[in-house]
Structures are given as C-alpha cells and as structure tokens.
Scaffold this motif. Structure first.
Motif, mmCIF file in Angstrom:
data_model
loop_
_atom_site.group_PDB
_atom_site.id
_atom_site.type_symbol
_atom_site.label_atom_id
_atom_site.label_comp_id
_atom_site.label_asym_id
_atom_site.label_seq_id
_atom_site.Cartn_x
_atom_site.Cartn_y
_atom_site.Cartn_z
ATOM 1 N N TYR A 97 -11.155 -7.750 1.944
ATOM 2 C CA TYR A 97 -10.345 -6.871 2.955
ATOM 3 C C TYR A 97 -10.896 -7.013 4.492
ATOM 4 N N GLY B 175 -7.002 -5.554 0.851
ATOM 5 C CA GLY B 175 -7.257 -4.205 1.583
ATOM 6 C C GLY B 175 -7.526 -4.564 3.104
ATOM 7 N N ASN C 257 -1.166 -4.365 -1.065
ATOM 8 C CA ASN C 257 -2.544 -4.219 -0.549
ATOM 9 C C ASN C 257 -3.137 -2.624 -1.164
ATOM 10 N N SER C 258 -4.348 -2.597 -1.002
ATOM 11 C CA SER C 258 -4.875 -1.405 -1.674
ATOM 12 C C SER C 258 -4.535 -0.004 -1.321
ATOM 13 N N THR C 259 -4.004 0.047 0.150
ATOM 14 C CA THR C 259 -3.574 1.297 0.467
ATOM 15 C C THR C 259 -2.344 1.697 0.019
ATOM 16 N N LEU D 286 -13.631 -0.645 2.456
ATOM 17 C CA LEU D 286 -12.305 -0.760 2.066
ATOM 18 C C LEU D 286 -11.509 0.486 2.150
#
Length: 259
Positions: free
Chosen positions: A23, A169, A92-94, A188
């Motif tokens: 990230y 992320g 991505n993580s979001t 993150l």
C-alpha cells in the motif's frame, strides 16, 4: 496417524509470501509493479485502472462479479490440476471492502437476529430487501463484524488459485495509543480493525514511497507506518522496485521481492 513430538528446533527456511499487502499514497507505482509481474492475474476493482499498462486484467465491479471470477478460477484449476496463476492481485482494498458490503448483509441475514433486517414493503404489500440496507447502520457498530468477515472470506476465496495473493491498497492516517499517548500511524485504508486483521494475516506488508526517480518498497518495521515481513529475504529490508531511466523508460525490479 500417531503424533511424533519434536525433539529439536526446525531449520529456518525462506519462502515467498502466501499473502502480501502493498500500500501507499496514490501514484507511487503500485500498478506498474503489478503489471510487470509475469503470470499475474490482476483483478481490477478500480474501473479501468490499468488502461495505460500492459497487463493481464479482469475487471470486477461487484461482489457477484468477484464470485464469478473465483468460480472460473476453480474450473481452470480442476481442468489443469494446478493453480491457474502464480500471482493474483486484488486492486484495491478500498473498493474490495465496498463491494463486500452486500456479502456482509447476506452473512448477517443468515443469523437469527438478522433474518428480517432490511426488509421493507413494496407497492403490492410484499416484503422485499431494501437496496439501501447496510449492516454498518446496526447499533453500536455491530455490523462491522460482518464486514470484516465478508472481506476476509473474499480474500480467502482467491488464495487456492495462486502461489501468492497480492492485495493493493491506499494509505490512511489512523490514531493509535502508544504508551498512553495518541499518535498518528499510516496504515492500509480499511475501516476499523479490519486493516490490522488483514495485515496480521499477511506474510508481508510493504509500504511504497517515492524518492526522486525511484519507487521504494519497504518492509522495515517501526516508525509511524504499519509494515513488516516474515520471509527472510524481505524481513527488515527495503528495495528499489521501479527506477526511471534517462530515456524515460521504467526499470522494474520484481525478482528480489519474489524469489
């Protein structure tokens, strides 16, 4: 099978991360690094984030599409009797957390207390699920348990189909308590305790930064950044992974990260 108890310590071995989190702030080179990896299936959750890069990309814009990709990977694994890809990247993580909200709702509605959550009457008088229903609206933050479970299960859904799963992320500033004092820590970008849980499950957590013409991936612990690694070749180290040459071309280093 009889259990044999050990009589001496095992030897230390190096290995590639099963799950690695990378990230950074935006535009540090995460996508460029992932695109340069050979045999890497990139699941782009950011709607066209790889249009300017040569990469093996499939887009997903919902949890249903993520599940569909996992089913196709399962078919491919059964056909070939091996993992379909060396790497799979979730970017991505979001967006991953956002897409998992519908799954979190499903998990909650499977419980006794949640089976009627989000139901509303339509014009015919029938009960239907309100598309605006969100487990995060549960009192005292009780719904975040199901969000965490949904994200974890979704990440685990892709682990059997690659040697290394990469979660990309963005960074967020979080307040932490250290020695009785509130301090800012970069971590993150996931809600609540989810970032700590996912990073705790990962074999390596790398923070990427930019210095002049270089992108550096760091696994050094300490300071105000959440990072670190278990594998020996990454532990307490940092690497120049992208370097812009004089002619403007980018030199990408992936071999030191994955042995």
């Amino acid at each position: 099978m009889a259990i044999v108890l050990p009589t001496k310590k095992n030897k230390v071995v190096d290995y590639n991360p099963r799950l690695i989190v990378i990230y950074s702030k935006p535009k540090m080179g995460k996508s460029t690094f992932c695109a340069a990896l050979e045999d890497n299936l990139i699941i782009d959750l950011d709607k066209g984030g790889y249009r300017a890069l040569e990469a093996m990309v499939v887009e997903a814009n919902s949890f249903a599409e993520l599940r569909e990709i996992a089913l196709e990977l399962n078919k491919k694994k059964k056909e070939t009797d091996k993992v379909p890809y060396r790497f799979i990247t979730l970017d991505n993580s979001t967006h991953l957390e956002e897409y998992c909200l519908s799954y979190a709702l499903t998990l909650y509605r499977k419980t006794q207390q949640g089976k009627e959550f989000g139901l509303v009457k339509n014009e015919k008088g029938d009960y239907v699920l309100d598309p605006r229903a969100d487990v995060r609206q549960l009192p005292r933050g009780g719904g975040y348990l199901y969000v965490r479970e949904a994200v974890k299960k979704t990440i685990e859904m892709f682990v059997p189909y690659c040697e290394t799963l990469i979660l990309i992320g963005h960074v967020k500033d979080s307040l932490i308590n250290k020695d009785g004092k509130e301090m800012s820590e970069m971590s993150l970008d996931l809600s609540g305790r989810l970032a700590d849980i996912i990073c705790g499950d990962a074999d390596a957590v790398g923070f990427m930064r930019r210095e002049e013409n270089k992108s550096i991936l760091s696994f050094k612990t300490g300071g105000d950044i959440n990072r670190g690694a278990r594998p020996l070749h990454l532990r307490e180290k940092e690497f120049v992974i992208i370097e812009e040459q004089e002619d403007g071309k980018l030199k990408v280093n992936t071999k030191e990260i994955f042995i």
